[in-house]
Design an enzyme around this catalytic site. Structure first.
Site, PDB file in Angstrom:
ATOM      1  N   TYR A 145       0.828  -1.194   0.000  1.00 41.32           N
ATOM      2  CA  TYR A 145       0.000   0.000   0.000  1.00 41.32           C
ATOM      3  C   TYR A 145       0.871   1.255   0.000  1.00 41.32           C
ATOM      4  O   TYR A 145       1.700   1.418   0.907  1.00 41.32           O
ATOM      5  CB  TYR A 145      -0.885  -0.063   1.236  1.00 41.32           C
ATOM      6  N   ASP A 230      -1.429  -6.406   9.429  1.00 43.49           N
ATOM      7  CA  ASP A 230      -2.488  -5.433   9.170  1.00 43.49           C
ATOM      8  C   ASP A 230      -3.642  -6.203   8.531  1.00 43.49           C
ATOM      9  O   ASP A 230      -3.554  -6.605   7.364  1.00 43.49           O
ATOM     10  CB  ASP A 230      -1.946  -4.343   8.234  1.00 43.49           C
ATOM     11  N   ILE A 232      -6.901  -5.305   8.017  1.00 41.81           N
ATOM     12  CA  ILE A 232      -8.077  -4.456   7.825  1.00 41.81           C
ATOM     13  C   ILE A 232      -9.034  -4.956   6.755  1.00 41.81           C
ATOM     14  O   ILE A 232     -10.177  -4.503   6.681  1.00 41.81           O
ATOM     15  CB  ILE A 232      -7.709  -2.989   7.524  1.00 41.81           C
ATOM     16  N   LYS A 270     -12.782  -0.654   5.739  1.00 44.44           N
ATOM     17  CA  LYS A 270     -12.957  -1.473   4.543  1.00 44.44           C
ATOM     18  C   LYS A 270     -14.081  -2.480   4.714  1.00 44.44           C
ATOM     19  O   LYS A 270     -14.942  -2.615   3.854  1.00 44.44           O
ATOM     20  CB  LYS A 270     -11.657  -2.228   4.232  1.00 44.44           C
TER      21      LYS A 270
END
Lengths: 474, 448
Positions: A145, A230, A232, A270
């Site tokens: 990202y 992570d 998410i 998300k």
């Protein structure tokens, strides 16, 4: 003139990159089904817009939650005054249960180990402050990202060293890639403090395999470092092989050294499509990390108004069950649409089972196997095809020609239109050799001129009065 | 003052920042909180408990907010069933520029508080999750690790964490004392600057709180002009934390740095930045609404980008945009809130005076600055802490000792008055009265 800190003059916030051109163009000419059907379609925004109706109907049936009421009684004062950085207990309880539900209840989370933060942007930065000194490094698998360059490095002074992943094995993390990254850091005199992975991956849209997870645990055990996972996108896994959280792999490792060194980041931006509400969290088994992160969360607390709303929403187990299932189904259908649409255009993508985007292979459309060529292709897609997609180079991909294409932030008809345009473009370029034609519109084939034009665009962007890079696009 | 004890991290331990104690929460001052938590006063269920007078919260005007919410339910929802689509727009909104309607409303609210004597441009309003975040963010932008900000004493204990912890920036105190009502003087400014220089520390700016916490008083125009001159001469920044600006008892008494700049045609404005928040004036600390207002374009741009780490919930922005755009509501709120705080202030001052205690003449805030130095056995920090301890455990009042605010003179205490009912305040005043009686009797006994 007064001087500002080095943080102001450095470029680690990343917003001067030519990559933001796409955003600029989109802002100048945004697609609208009715009013601007020729405009640029936004496919660079990882937002989940597919399941708002489910949220809206819940809200309509539960007006107390947003109305500062509990059982019909006003709790406005209580909420207005609540600024305890330990967070609203009812919310933390509901959130950890939601996280457990997403993991098929194979993991149990303890609310006292959860720290709330204003979004996962804040969570990731906070973990860096807690785990590393300025000048130390975290290893991240590529592609990753783009926002991590800002989130992990900007104010913390921490460095990112890439773990190179390639298409030769579906961009999976390998033992040798890990070791290479570690050695690379060593060569650069950077002390490695940990590894950060995104699972499911942004931009790949795939979940980490069990063997990758085990590899990671072995690696951090051997090197005596941290692992941040992570997660998410964990609620967006829509098909097999399913989601395995690193915490699940650690079941049975309680009270070992390594157990304390694994930390999860979560968010509702998300999975629930609520990026505006700024709900993020850090989960850690290490008391000291929890303690430090909790105090640091003072700099980015979640609004008590929002904590309350979400505690009511997530405590409704009927809702969460329905939402998770329905949302995953819809994502699955949408992804299928995108994949098939791409196929019709002769474009394939990495087989994915999660998230809000696909990792698309356009290597065959490149002039040459270079990033310059990738940029050329990208510009054509933005200007000619009028689709804003994310070039792999912005995600630090080592192979040119890959693009991240989002599918959950638009209507079905818009997605179909986007696929149609792409198909036409591919047909056009392969049959009429339209490459040279389109190129000519914007710049000559001469390398130096290309460079100066790119620079011109970059300067034009930076000197604008207002930043156009409004959203934290993931 | 929090002492930095660096624990030796293990091979894979935590960062120095995480292990340090610059968050300040291990200071003796927090013992007061503990005592309160263990034995909190309640009018009915625990009338002999500890009264919390260490919390600067504004609880006197909630009825006005509740009334607004009742009459304007769309502010806390997203319209009727037909309009529910505004939910998605709001839920998706994560633009770090912030909701335009909210920025406009904030700018106009700030103008109203200043009686229209200063203008604020919504394009210069940067939103952060609370003033805590705003102050830290500004510090990241204006200074590098190892540099310093000059802060007048006594100051809000939280600054030790907010300005220093993760930023690595130092605070160098500008010493103020009771000889001139703790006002900032050019001499004190110079002394602080020189003290930093002597240690080879680069000073990047001055940070003032106006109205002051813990003094509960506004800074005079002449002093603001002197400070502005000083920072201009030294070519450094000025941060004016004005989070208590709406709680000045009389509107005409508050001069914002914005007004001083306007009077000078914004000549020196590029170095000035204002911090504001709704936590004190509106009593909404839980909603995390802070702002940075800067006259410097580069600071605005950078602050905006950095605010990604600390955005305000769009749900909350939506609510407050509606509330603060309501002229009738805001005008009435500002006026009524001010009035109620003034009455509370007068009540506590009178009560303390009749108990033989003097306070610094204040005109703002949610607290008063009380002088108990005559009661000190020893005019030292230890003497002050000993007195504080007796007040906490015998009188059962949690008040804030001046040493926790880095006051250079022992014996001063900050006493909050807006976070309780009038009845509770009466109870507290009675206890103080009795305590002072006892102290006098003790003294008399010792003399005879």
């Amino acid at each position: 003139m007064k001087l500002l800190s080095r943080k102001v003059t450095c470029n680690t916030h990343g917003q001067d990159s030519s990559y933001f051109l796409g955003w600029q163009e989109y802002e100048n000419n945004p697609f609208d089904e009715v009013r601007n059907s020729n405009g640029i379609i936004q496919m660079g925004l990882a937002e989940n817009q597919l399941s708002f109706d489910i949220l809206e109907s819940w809200l309509a049936m539960n007006p107390d939650a947003a109305g500062f009421k509990r059982d019909g009684n006003s709790i406005f004062r209580e909420l207005a005054l609540f600024q305890d950085y330990h967070g609203l207990p009812a919310f933390k309880k509901a959130l950890v249960e939601f996280m457990a539900e997403i993991r098929g209840n194979k993991v149990i989370f303890d609310p006292s180990r959860l720290v709330l933060t204003a979004g996962s942007t804040s969570a990731n930065e906070t973990l860096m402050f807690c785990l590393a000194e300025a000048g130390e490094a975290f290893l991240l698998p590529t592609p990753y990202y783009p926002g991590f360059d800002r989130d992990l490095k900007w104010r913390t002074g921490v460095e990112i060293v890439p773990i190179h992943c390639t298409s030769s094995n579906g961009f999976r993390i390998t033992a040798s890639a890990l070791e290479e990254a570690y050695q690379e850091a060593h060569k650069r005199n950077l002390r490695v403090k940990g590894v950060l992975v995104t699972n499911p991956s942004n931009p790949l849209g795939t979940t980490l395999s069990l063997s990758e997870l085990n590899l990671l645990i072995d690696f951090i055990t051997a090197k005596d470092i941290h692992l941040i996972s992570d997660e998410i996108y964990s609620g967006t896994v829509f098909s097999s092989p399913g989601f395995v959280s690193v915490m699940e792999v650690l079941n049975g490792y309680e009270n070992t050294e390594v157990w304390n060194r694994v930390h999860i980041v979560y968010s509702l931006s998300k999975d629930l499509g609520l990026p505006g509400f700024r709900i993020g969290a850090i989960y850690s088994n290490d008391e000291m990390v929890v303690a430090a992160a909790t105090k640091m969360s003072s700099f980015g607390l979640v609004s008590s108004q929002t904590q309350y709303l979400l505690s009511a929403l997530l405590s409704d187990k009927k809702f969460t069950k329905k939402y998770l299932f329905e949302n995953q189904e819809r994502l699955k259908q949408r992804q299928k649409m995108l994949v098939m649409g791409l196929q019709k255009a002769g474009i394939s993508c990495l087989k994915s089972n999660a998230a809000l985007f696909c990792w698309v292979d356009m290597r065959h459309l490149l002039h040459s196997n270079t990033f310059e060529s990738e940029m050329e292709l990208w510009k054509r897609i933005v200007y000619d095809v009028r689709l804003n997609i994310s070039p792999g180079s912005s995600c630090h991909c080592t192979e040119p020609g890959w693009f991240r294409v989002c599918f959950a932030n638009m209507s079905e008809s818009t997605l179909n239109l986007a696929m149609q345009r792409l198909k036409n473009f591919v047909v056009d370029s392969t049959t009429n050799n339209g490459n040279k034609r389109s190129l000519h519109h914007y710049y000559s084939p001469k390398k130096s001129k290309k460079k100066s034009l790119i620079t011109k665009w970059v300067f034009r962007l930076s000197s604008r009065d207002r930043d156009r890079e409004s959203s934290d696009e993931r | 003052m929090a002492i930095e004890i660096e624990q030796q991290p293990s091979a894979v331990g935590l960062s120095k920042v995480a292990a340090s104690e610059t968050h300040g929460e291990d200071s003796p001052y927090f013992a007061g909180w503990k005592a309160y938590d263990e034995d909190p006063y309640d009018e009915h269920s625990n009338p002999s408990g500890v009264v919390q007078m260490g919390l600067a919260e504004n609880q006197v005007s909630f009825d006005l907010l509740e009334d607004y919410l009742e009459k304007n339910s769309e502010a806390s929802s997203w319209g009727s069933k037909e309009e529910v689509s505004s939910f998605r727009e709001n839920a998706l909104f994560q633009d770090y520029h912030g909701l335009q309607s909210f920025r406009k409303a904030m700018a106009s609210f700030m103008e109203k508080i200043r009686g229209g004597r200063a203008k604020f441009d919504p394009e210069r309003v940067v939103l952060t999750a609370g003033a805590t975040a705003a102050n830290e963010l500004l510090t990241f932008i204006l200074a590098d690790p190892g540099d310093a900000l000059l802060v007048p004493t006594p100051y809000y204990p939280g600054f030790d964490r907010d300005l220093r912890w993760r930023t690595g920036v130092k605070i160098v105190p500008i010493h103020c004392d009771s000889s001139n009502d703790f006002q900032i003087t050019p001499k004190a400014l110079e002394a602080a600057y020189n003290a930093a220089e002597a240690k080879n520390i680069k000073v990047r700016g001055v940070l003032i709180t106006n109205p002051s916490n813990p003094l509960g008083a506004t800074i005079q125009r002449a002093v603001l002009e002197e400070i502005l001159d000083f920072v201009t001469r030294k070519n450094i920044h000025l941060v004016s934390d004005e989070i208590y600006s709406g709680s000045v008892f009389s509107s005409s008494e508050f001069i914002s740095i914005a007004e001083v700049l306007a009077a000078q045609n914004y000549k020196k404005a590029e170095r000035v930045h204002i911090v504001y928040s709704l936590s004190k004036d509106l009593g909404l600390p839980g909603f995390r609404v802070g702002t940075i207002y800067s006259y410097n374009d580069k600071v605005v741009t950078t602050a905006r980008r950095m605010s990604s780490f600390t955005l305000i919930s769009s749900q909350t922005q939506h609510l407050l945009a509606a509330m603060l755009s309501d002229k009738k509501f805001t005008e009435n709120y500002i006026k009524t809130n001010r009035e109620r705080l003034r009455k509370r202030y007068e009540m506590i001052i009178e009560g303390l005076r009749s108990a033989g205690i003097e306070c610094l003449k204040g005109n703002a805030g949610l607290f008063c600055w009380m002088n108990l130095s005559p009661l000190l056995e020893k005019a030292t920090r230890e003497g002050e802490l000993a007195l504080w301890n007796s007040i906490l455990h015998e009188v059962k009042l949690n008040i804030s000792p001046g040493s926790s605010c880095h006051c250079s003179e022992p014996g001063w205490f900050r006493v909050c008055f807006a976070n309780m009912s009038e009845q509770t305040l009466e109870v507290a005043l009675k206890r103080i009265h009795n305590f002072m009686e006892q102290q006098r009797e003790l003294k008399e006994m010792m003399i005879t």
